[in-house]
Design a protein around this motif. Sequence first.
Motif, PDB file in Angstrom:
ATOM      1  N   TYR A 103       0.848  -1.181   0.000  1.00  9.71           N
ATOM      2  CA  TYR A 103       0.000   0.000   0.000  1.00  9.71           C
ATOM      3  C   TYR A 103       0.883   1.230   0.000  1.00  9.71           C
ATOM      4  O   TYR A 103       2.103   1.140   0.153  1.00  9.71           O
ATOM      5  N   THR A 104       0.278   2.368  -0.208  1.00 11.36           N
ATOM      6  CA  THR A 104       1.015   3.622  -0.322  1.00 11.36           C
ATOM      7  C   THR A 104       0.591   4.587   0.774  1.00 11.36           C
ATOM      8  O   THR A 104      -0.596   4.733   1.049  1.00 11.36           O
ATOM      9  N   ILE A 105       1.585   5.224   1.379  1.00 15.31           N
ATOM     10  CA  ILE A 105       1.338   6.308   2.311  1.00 15.31           C
ATOM     11  C   ILE A 105       1.599   7.608   1.554  1.00 15.31           C
ATOM     12  O   ILE A 105       2.648   7.766   0.925  1.00 15.31           O
ATOM     13  N   LEU A 106       0.645   8.515   1.577  1.00 14.23           N
ATOM     14  CA  LEU A 106       0.790   9.820   0.941  1.00 14.23           C
ATOM     15  C   LEU A 106       1.207  10.837   1.996  1.00 14.23           C
ATOM     16  O   LEU A 106       0.629  10.887   3.077  1.00 14.23           O
ATOM     17  N   GLY A 114       3.109  20.106  -2.776  1.00 14.07           N
ATOM     18  CA  GLY A 114       3.867  18.900  -3.054  1.00 14.07           C
ATOM     19  C   GLY A 114       3.295  17.707  -2.309  1.00 14.07           C
ATOM     20  O   GLY A 114       2.620  17.847  -1.294  1.00 14.07           O
ATOM     21  N   GLU A 115       3.544  16.544  -2.877  1.00 12.47           N
ATOM     22  CA  GLU A 115       3.114  15.297  -2.262  1.00 12.47           C
ATOM     23  C   GLU A 115       4.125  14.217  -2.627  1.00 12.47           C
ATOM     24  O   GLU A 115       4.560  14.132  -3.765  1.00 12.47           O
ATOM     25  N   LEU A 116       4.501  13.420  -1.650  1.00 12.59           N
ATOM     26  CA  LEU A 116       5.406  12.304  -1.883  1.00 12.59           C
ATOM     27  C   LEU A 116       4.704  11.022  -1.485  1.00 12.59           C
ATOM     28  O   LEU A 116       3.806  11.023  -0.649  1.00 12.59           O
ATOM     29  N   GLN A 117       5.154   9.927  -2.097  1.00 13.91           N
ATOM     30  CA  GLN A 117       4.590   8.621  -1.789  1.00 13.91           C
ATOM     31  C   GLN A 117       5.630   7.753  -1.113  1.00 13.91           C
ATOM     32  O   GLN A 117       6.786   7.727  -1.517  1.00 13.91           O
ATOM     33  N   LEU A 118       5.196   7.055  -0.096  1.00 12.60           N
ATOM     34  CA  LEU A 118       6.034   6.129   0.646  1.00 12.60           C
ATOM     35  C   LEU A 118       5.391   4.757   0.497  1.00 12.60           C
ATOM     36  O   LEU A 118       4.265   4.549   0.933  1.00 12.60           O
TER      37      LEU A 118
END
Length: 128
Positions: A103-106, A114-118
């Motif tokens: 799954y992805t943490i936003l 800005g937005e990054l994905q973890l």
Amino acid sequence: MKTRISLVVGVASLLAACQPELDKVTVTLLTDPPLEVTVADDQITIPEGIAIGVDIVGFDQDGEDIGKLIVMTAENGKGEVAPINDEEEATSYIVSGDEVGSYTILVSPEYGSGELQLKVEVVPQPAD
């Protein structure tokens, strides 16, 4: 009237330019889990059924701490992320691995852009 509109647009543009832009995050393991986990700034690997504590801090292009982040799970129920406490500048979160998969943490700044994905990879627990 035209001068007033130009002034309002100019002030709005100036305020938008002052907003910090999220450039990167650092992720640090805070807990000592019973099984092996991997924590990096762009991915976490965690065994199914385990929850860990992590510190997530965001930075702008100049390396300055960007302040409070909005951290949420993007999709699919394989795990969750939740703040450890509700303090204004809290950076500590619980990340769980509920089901094998990913799954992805936003991550985005509360004030800024800005937005990054973890990515979180949930792996099966090792066989005994």
